[in-house]
Motif scaffolding. Structure first.
Motif, short mmCIF file in Angstrom:
data_model
loop_
_atom_site.label_atom_id
_atom_site.label_comp_id
_atom_site.label_asym_id
_atom_site.label_seq_id
_atom_site.Cartn_x
_atom_site.Cartn_y
_atom_site.Cartn_z
N ILE A 31 -1.51 -1.57 -6.55
CA ILE A 31 -1.79 -0.06 -7.16
C ILE A 31 -0.73 0.19 -5.39
O ILE A 31 -0.90 -0.18 -4.32
CB ILE A 31 -3.22 0.48 -6.75
N CYS A 85 0.75 -1.15 -0.32
CA CYS A 85 0.02 -0.13 0.14
C CYS A 85 0.98 1.11 -0.05
O CYS A 85 0.42 1.93 -0.68
CB CYS A 85 -0.85 0.16 1.52
N GLY A 116 -9.09 5.56 -0.11
CA GLY A 116 -8.92 4.74 0.46
C GLY A 116 -9.37 3.15 1.02
O GLY A 116 -10.22 3.03 1.67
N SER A 126 -3.63 3.68 0.47
CA SER A 126 -3.72 5.20 1.57
C SER A 126 -4.32 6.37 1.26
O SER A 126 -4.96 6.15 1.75
CB SER A 126 -2.50 5.25 1.58
N GLY A 139 -9.44 5.41 5.12
CA GLY A 139 -8.20 6.53 5.45
C GLY A 139 -6.83 5.35 4.03
O GLY A 139 -7.32 4.38 3.45
N GLY A 140 -5.88 5.86 4.13
CA GLY A 140 -4.96 6.27 5.82
C GLY A 140 -4.98 5.00 6.87
O GLY A 140 -6.17 4.64 6.34
N GLU A 141 -4.66 5.62 8.09
CA GLU A 141 -5.59 5.05 8.86
C GLU A 141 -6.49 5.70 9.68
O GLU A 141 -6.08 6.72 10.27
CB GLU A 141 -4.93 4.64 10.24
N GLN A 198 -10.81 -8.44 -7.32
CA GLN A 198 -10.92 -7.86 -8.02
C GLN A 198 -9.75 -8.00 -9.52
O GLN A 198 -9.76 -7.32 -10.53
CB GLN A 198 -10.49 -5.94 -7.80
N THR A 225 -12.92 0.65 7.78
CA THR A 225 -11.62 -0.11 7.87
C THR A 225 -10.47 0.54 8.38
O THR A 225 -10.00 1.55 8.37
CB THR A 225 -11.80 -0.17 6.43
N PHE A 227 -4.47 -8.85 -4.43
CA PHE A 227 -3.28 -7.43 -4.34
C PHE A 227 -3.60 -7.06 -5.63
O PHE A 227 -3.62 -7.89 -6.59
CB PHE A 227 -1.65 -8.81 -4.32
N ILE A 251 -8.64 -11.03 -0.32
CA ILE A 251 -7.84 -9.87 -1.06
C ILE A 251 -7.55 -9.73 -1.95
O ILE A 251 -5.87 -9.87 -1.97
CB ILE A 251 -7.85 -8.60 -0.52
N ASN A 258 -9.64 -8.04 6.62
CA ASN A 258 -9.42 -8.13 5.93
C ASN A 258 -7.56 -8.68 5.40
O ASN A 258 -6.98 -8.83 6.63
CB ASN A 258 -9.04 -6.84 4.54
C1 LIG Z 1 -5.77 2.18 2.18
S1 LIG Z 1 -6.40 0.69 3.79
C2 LIG Z 1 -7.10 1.80 4.73
C3 LIG Z 1 -7.66 1.87 5.80
C4 LIG Z 1 -7.31 0.91 7.33
N1 LIG Z 1 -5.37 1.77 7.34
C5 LIG Z 1 -6.53 -0.69 7.49
O1 LIG Z 1 -5.84 -1.10 6.01
O2 LIG Z 1 -6.96 -1.31 6.79
C6 LIG Z 1 -8.12 -0.31 3.24
C7 LIG Z 1 -7.69 -1.99 3.00
O3 LIG Z 1 -6.84 -1.49 1.45
C8 LIG Z 1 -6.30 -3.05 1.70
N2 LIG Z 1 -5.27 -3.01 0.09
C9 LIG Z 1 -4.25 -1.64 0.58
N3 LIG Z 1 -3.68 -1.85 -0.60
C10 LIG Z 1 -4.21 -2.37 -1.48
C11 LIG Z 1 -3.40 -3.28 -2.67
N4 LIG Z 1 -2.01 -2.40 -3.26
N5 LIG Z 1 -3.91 -4.43 -3.13
C12 LIG Z 1 -5.25 -4.91 -2.78
N6 LIG Z 1 -5.92 -4.18 -1.31
C13 LIG Z 1 -5.30 -3.32 -0.99
C14 LIG Z 1 -5.72 -3.28 2.75
O4 LIG Z 1 -5.61 -4.32 3.39
C15 LIG Z 1 -7.47 -2.26 3.81
O5 LIG Z 1 -7.74 -3.82 3.73
#
Ligand SMILES: C[S@@+](CC[C@H](N)C(=O)[O-])C[C@H]1O[C@@H](n2cnc3c(N)ncnc32)[C@H](O)[C@@H]1O
Ligand SMILES: Nc1nc2c(ncn2[C@@H]2O[C@H](COP(=O)(O)OP(=O)(O)OP(=O)(O)O)[C@@H](O)[C@H]2O)c(=O)[nH]1
Ligand code: SF4
Ligand code: SF4
Length: 328
Positions: free
Chosen positions: A191, A22, A327, A324, A63-65, A246, A91, A188, A186, A157
């Protein structure tokens, strides 16, 4: 056409983790300056006078967080108490959750998705960036606290990365047997870290489903949610297992959502940067909420054309904002 009534709201682009997939360490991100963040008041104005009148009733804070956002429980309370709000969820990476879980619940949050990519503290720290020991324990305590407080459904997740945590899929799936937890795998998306992604950085949900089916069997199931997960269950398990696919499947034809960034940009599609509009600048320039509503209505009418269509090419190009910043 699907009704678009679900808004994912990024409360902040900063994060206390540096997940490899991320915002990997060393990645140069331009953080949003404090004065550019939508204030609570501006966000609530947009919800009440722009989004809700257009039919949005389901909101996810991300977010972010999101737990780094100052006074987040107060904001949850305000959104949960809008009469039209049908669903408010969050999340989070769970690191700050344990001491905040009760306050968030009392503020009106009822369901929460927590990222947990590994059951092994060392692997976990390798994934989230080494910022000192004990982070896995903090997150685990956050999950336990959320469970105790009564968040339901409680979803976990897992972004599956080949060679990093894919060997833990069965152990993570097994969490759902005795606990009413809902684990989601999920795929990967490239991005945020194309290097880690390599030629094929994702494991298909079909492959994961098969290995779980071989071990325990798997039946179709359901759990409350607004997202793209396909939900299954190990026979007799208390929780469920979801797959967010996805990369290998296309769920864009059932897309029901748009995204609002922490600096007030509305984005019609996660994977397509076309059609974004800057609501914050317009709001601050004194443009009326009636006019803003017309602008958002216009985006809604063209959303189906913007929805991601290059699925067949397998990967998804380059983006100016990372996960990030969007969101997720
Ligand atoms: C961007 S984060 C924001 C919320 C929080 N910081 C978290 O990690 O749950 C939201 C979700 O995006 C997922 N995520 C982030 N980067 C990803 C990627 N490159 N491919 C798939 N899922 C991704 C994370 O695992 C998380 O479940
Ligand atoms: N391509 C794509 N991926 C999405 C979309 N929504 C969610 N995801 C993926 O699913 C991951 C987990 O999403 P969550 O934030 O837990 O939310 P959700 O699954 O929509 O939430 P529920 O309402 O609980 O079903 C995100 O990080 C993305 O990787 C979407 O609209 N398009
Ligand atoms: S996935 Fe969430 S916790 Fe990890 S770096 Fe991205 S925003 Fe932070
Ligand atoms: S990729 Fe775009 S169109 Fe497809 S489900 Fe996600 S947000 Fe919707």
């Amino acid at each position: 056409m699907n009704q678009v009534d679900y808004l994912r709201i990024s409360l902040i682009d900063r994060c206390n983790f540096r997940c490899q997939y991320c915002m990997p360490e060393g990645a140069e991100l331009d953080y949003i300056l404090k004065q550019q963040l939508l204030t609570d008041e501006e966000l609530l104005t947009l919800l009440q006078f722009v989004f809700i009148p257009l039919g949005f009733t389901r909101f996810r804070l991300t977010g972010g967080e999101p737990l780094l956002r100052p006074r987040v429980a107060q904001l949850v309370h305000a959104i949960a108490n809008l009469p039209q709000t049908e669903d408010i969820s969050m999340t989070t990476n769970g690191f700050l959750l344990a001491p905040m879980a009760q306050n968030l619940y009392d503020a009106g949050l009822r369901r929460i998705n927590i990222s947990l990519d590994s059951l092994d503290p060392d692997t976990f720290e390798q994934i989230i960036g080494n910022h000192g020991r004990g982070r896995w324990q903090h997150v685990w305590q956050g999950i336990q606290a959320a469970y105790r407080v009564g968040f339901d459904p409680l979803k976990l997740n897992v972004v599956v990365i080949p060679g990093v945590n894919d060997h833990e899929v069965l152990d993570l799936a097994a969490l759902t047997i005795d606990k009413e937890w809902h684990v989601r795998f999920i795929e990967f998306m490239p991005i945020g870290n194309s290097q880690l992604f390599g030629d094929r950085g994702w494991v298909s949900s079909a492959e994961l489903r098969q290995s779980i089916r071989d071990r325990w069997g798997l039946t179709e199931s359901q759990v409350c949610g607004n997202g793209p997960a396909d939900v299954f269950q190990i026979p007799g398990a208390k929780g469920t297992i979801g797959f967010i696919s996805q990369m290998s499947e296309c769920f864009c034809d059932r897309c029901n959502r748009m995204r609002l960034s922490a600096d007030g940009w509305l984005r019609p599609c996660l994977l397509n940067e076309t059609g974004q509009i800057d609501l914050k600048t317009s709001l601050r320039a004194g443009i009326s909420t009636t006019e803003l509503r017309d602008q958002v209505r216009e985006v809604l009418t063209i959303k189906a054309e913007i929805n991601f269509k290059q699925r067949d090419s397998g990967t998804v190009g380059t983006y100016t904002r990372t996960m990030s910043q969007i969101g997720g």
